[in-house]
Design an enzyme around this catalytic site. Sequence first.
Site, mmCIF file in Angstrom:
data_model
loop_
_atom_site.group_PDB
_atom_site.id
_atom_site.type_symbol
_atom_site.label_atom_id
_atom_site.label_comp_id
_atom_site.label_asym_id
_atom_site.label_seq_id
_atom_site.Cartn_x
_atom_site.Cartn_y
_atom_site.Cartn_z
ATOM 1 N N GLU A 174 0.837 -1.221 -0.096
ATOM 2 C CA GLU A 174 -0.179 0.233 -0.259
ATOM 3 C C GLU A 174 1.040 1.357 0.006
ATOM 4 O O GLU A 174 0.397 2.498 0.558
ATOM 5 C CB GLU A 174 -1.218 -0.443 1.104
ATOM 6 C CG GLU A 174 -1.555 -1.384 1.205
ATOM 7 C CD GLU A 174 -3.171 -1.231 0.213
ATOM 8 O OE1 GLU A 174 -3.911 -0.063 0.346
ATOM 9 O OE2 GLU A 174 -3.573 -2.307 -0.191
ATOM 10 N N HIS A 250 -4.841 1.136 7.042
ATOM 11 C CA HIS A 250 -3.341 1.730 7.466
ATOM 12 C C HIS A 250 -2.689 2.125 8.285
ATOM 13 O O HIS A 250 -3.125 2.941 9.091
ATOM 14 C CB HIS A 250 -2.937 2.776 6.147
ATOM 15 C CG HIS A 250 -3.613 2.455 4.655
ATOM 16 N ND1 HIS A 250 -4.172 3.545 3.887
ATOM 17 C CD2 HIS A 250 -3.413 1.600 3.782
ATOM 18 C CE1 HIS A 250 -4.426 2.733 3.174
ATOM 19 N NE2 HIS A 250 -3.651 1.678 2.876
ATOM 20 N N CYS A 371 -2.959 11.171 3.481
ATOM 21 C CA CYS A 371 -3.215 10.338 2.695
ATOM 22 C C CYS A 371 -3.301 10.792 1.117
ATOM 23 O O CYS A 371 -2.726 10.356 0.106
ATOM 24 C CB CYS A 371 -4.993 9.586 3.001
ATOM 25 S SG CYS A 371 -5.415 9.008 4.404
HETATM 26 O O1 SUG Z 1 -7.737 2.909 0.469
HETATM 27 N N1 SUG Z 1 -10.705 5.637 0.362
HETATM 28 C C1 SUG Z 1 -9.505 4.757 0.203
HETATM 29 C C2 SUG Z 1 -8.829 5.842 1.248
HETATM 30 C C3 SUG Z 1 -6.861 5.862 1.371
HETATM 31 C C4 SUG Z 1 -6.140 6.365 2.049
HETATM 32 N N2 SUG Z 1 -5.184 6.163 2.487
HETATM 33 C C5 SUG Z 1 -3.991 6.618 2.822
HETATM 34 N N3 SUG Z 1 -4.442 6.488 4.929
HETATM 35 N N4 SUG Z 1 -2.890 6.645 3.420
HETATM 36 C C6 SUG Z 1 -8.773 3.515 0.483
HETATM 37 O O2 SUG Z 1 -9.814 3.191 1.399
HETATM 38 C C7 SUG Z 1 -12.477 4.387 -0.704
HETATM 39 C C8 SUG Z 1 -13.191 4.784 -1.914
HETATM 40 C C9 SUG Z 1 -15.126 4.358 -2.394
HETATM 41 O O3 SUG Z 1 -15.625 3.847 -1.705
HETATM 42 O O4 SUG Z 1 -15.582 5.053 -2.999
HETATM 43 C C10 SUG Z 1 -11.763 4.508 -1.029
HETATM 44 O O5 SUG Z 1 -11.016 3.710 -1.637
#
Ligand code: SUG
Length: 448
Positions: A174, A250, A371
């Site tokens: 990730e 994460h 993020c």
């Molecule tokens: O991978 N949300 C992302 C959020 C990422 C956050 N990044 C960090 N923590 N670095 C994920 O879960 C949601 C998309 C949706 O539901 O439409 C999403 O992909």
Amino acid sequence: MKSYEVNFDGLVGPTHNYGGLSYGNVASQSNSQQSSNPKEAALQGLAKMKALMEMGFQQGVLAPQERPDVAALRRLGFSGSDAQVIERAAKDAMPLLVASCSASSMWVANAATVSPSADTRDGRVHFTAANLNCKYHRSIEHPTTSRVLGAMFADQQHFAHHAALPAVAQFGDEGAANHTRFCRDYGQAGVEFFVFGRSAFDTRYPAPQKYPARQTLEASQAVARLHGLSDDGVVYAQQNPSVIDQGVFHNDVIAVGNGEVLFYHEDAFLETDKMLAELDAKLGKRGGNFQSICVPRSQVTVEDAVRSYLFNSQLLSRADGSMLLIVPEECRGNERVWQYLQGLTSSGGLIREVKVFDLKQSMQNGGGPACLRLRVALNQTELAAVNPGVIMTAPLYDTLTQWVDKHYRDRLSENDLADPQLLLECRTALDELTQILKLGAVYPFQIN
Ligand code: SUG
């Protein structure tokens, strides 16, 4: 030579929507099916970039991706013209259309893992695009991510790019969301801290019971090998499986580090004392003085951390050596978290100031300030070798806000994703964007 931490923020794409696609990510699940406002989302992100630039930090921008990803739908068997592909997916497999429309590439902390030149064997900055294979909608990001990073950091004398790891769960990666670098100075050799959720091959490591652990130990080790990091410059730690089960998908949802400082929640890791001792010893050998700030569960619960995104903050070093924390508005909305932050900044410690940003559009999908940014530590020569088109300036900010105003919708719901006009709008916008950012052809529609 002077060195910097440059924050490259993901520009939110025109199809930003709430698809409910990320099981284990509480915000994504609870805001599923709400209508979104892509224009507001992009402007909120740009306002953060501008504010950091105005505070004197080095700031860059990372382009969004082509969505809907028609090529991904074709790989799943939908055929005909682009409009027919979308229409057929909408009719027969709406969840696949929704996934192919996700603007999730905005969370560029997941785009790649980056090792600065001071840490790597060949003295170049190394990038490994993250395979993000835990979620289908994110697994389709890395080919374009690689092309965009390649166009931003093109000079092979200074920058080395690695393809994403094998796309299987054993190598779930990730990117920088589970990677932190400690150092005395950005230009000096540091300690790279890899946090994993489970091991794919070693059953001695416990795994969460409810939600997936997205990052494996084996993926982190592979990235460290690819980047040519030495053993005395790397520390691995396991995330506490019970916090993953509470929505910490994460590590950057429960800890953040910068310079010589780790700011973390008491429940974030397993074997915390051993991990802190190793970080202290290894950073000490590199001339650094490791410091940690533990937030006790008695003051801020894991649930508070997940709801407020306290740890998904940007911890920034200021010229006078003190630190600044960039937090989302949701921290001010949580009484315990806000009280903790008041105490933190008034205690005379390292973190002196907290700045609050409204990033609600992204937060509702589980993406906070941290993020939205990919950190790249660069010395002056390397910074000069970056494609200048992606470095934020006042004129670029103006151009990008005008571009958003011209091309983005202010409301998007699931039904709108089936509108073939959305694909045309997105392509028109991105074609213009590649000219603004001087990226060349990076999108499938520009290449094929
Ligand atoms: O991978 N949300 C992302 C959020 C990422 C956050 N990044 C960090 N923590 N670095 C994920 O879960 C949601 C998309 C949706 O539901 O439409 C999403 O992909």
